[in-house]
Design a protein around this motif. Structure first.
Motif, short mmCIF file in Angstrom:
data_model
loop_
_atom_site.label_atom_id
_atom_site.label_comp_id
_atom_site.label_asym_id
_atom_site.label_seq_id
_atom_site.Cartn_x
_atom_site.Cartn_y
_atom_site.Cartn_z
N TYR A 1 -13.92 -101.46 22.12
CA TYR A 1 -13.33 -102.77 22.41
C TYR A 1 -12.11 -103.03 21.54
O TYR A 1 -12.08 -102.62 20.37
N ASP A 2 -11.13 -103.71 22.11
CA ASP A 2 -9.94 -104.13 21.36
C ASP A 2 -10.28 -105.38 20.55
O ASP A 2 -10.91 -106.30 21.06
N LEU A 3 -9.83 -105.40 19.31
CA LEU A 3 -10.03 -106.57 18.46
C LEU A 3 -8.83 -107.49 18.55
O LEU A 3 -7.70 -107.03 18.70
N PRO A 4 -9.07 -108.79 18.45
CA PRO A 4 -7.92 -109.72 18.41
C PRO A 4 -7.07 -109.39 17.18
O PRO A 4 -7.59 -109.16 16.10
N GLY A 5 -5.78 -109.31 17.37
CA GLY A 5 -4.90 -109.01 16.25
C GLY A 5 -4.69 -107.51 16.05
O GLY A 5 -4.07 -107.07 15.10
#
Length: 177
Positions: free
Chosen positions: A75-79
């Motif tokens: 998953y992509d993390l915010p930031g």
């Protein structure tokens, strides 16, 4: 309990090694996760070992084990950055039945228990119906695999029980010795 079941499975397969190898099958499978694991897993892969005895014309009964894992999604993390969850691995120990309609086509089912390989994880009831085609020394099959896992959580207000499904739909192949 897990160690006892795994030891029993190893003993069964060791005893089979002293008999004729005509019913031994080694294979691999790949599937798409469904059920409760489809949100967190991207792929189901594994290896299988089975031994079948011919009970009646067209009907075989046996045992199966192996290893199957549900590969966690990333998953992509915010930031920026990424995080990947933990893969969920299982060792199924099951009875296996197979009925051949003719020299080529068969249906089968495995039923047993899947031991979780992660510390603290729960195993569950394992079932896998399949339909396949026999080539000269290789079976190719389509399957639905399900592992029904009962989870229990102790909370300040009481015990909560939850059942989740780790399932997949896929294809596999097994080499017959």
């Amino acid at each position: 309990m897990k160690k006892l079941l795994l030891t029993a499975a190893i003993a069964v397969f060791a005893m089979m090694g002293t008999q004729a190898q005509e019913g031994l099958k080694l294979g691999a499978h790949v599937g798409l996760p469904i059920g409760d694991v489809d949100e967190s897993s991207s792929l189901n892969i594994g290896v299988d070992v089975a031994y079948h005895w011919n009970i009646a014309e067209g009907f075989d009964l046996g045992v199966t084990t192996g290893y199957t894992t549900f590969l966690a999604k990333e998953y992509d993390l915010p930031g920026g950055g990424k995080i990947k969850g933990d893969d969920a691995g299982f060792i199924p120990i099951a009875a296996s039945a197979r009925y051949s309609f003719n020299e080529e086509w068969f249906v089968g089912a495995d039923l047993g228990y899947a031991l979780a390989t992660q510390d603290g994880a729960d195993g569950g009831v394992y079932y896998q119906p399949k339909v396949g085609y026999k080539f000269s020394s290789v079976d190719v099959f389509a399957f639905y695999k399900g592992i029904s896992i009962k989870q229990t959580y102790d909370t300040p207000i009481g015990t909560i029980e939850n059942t989740i499904s780790a399932g997949s739909v896929g294809v596999g192949a097994a080499y017959r010795f």
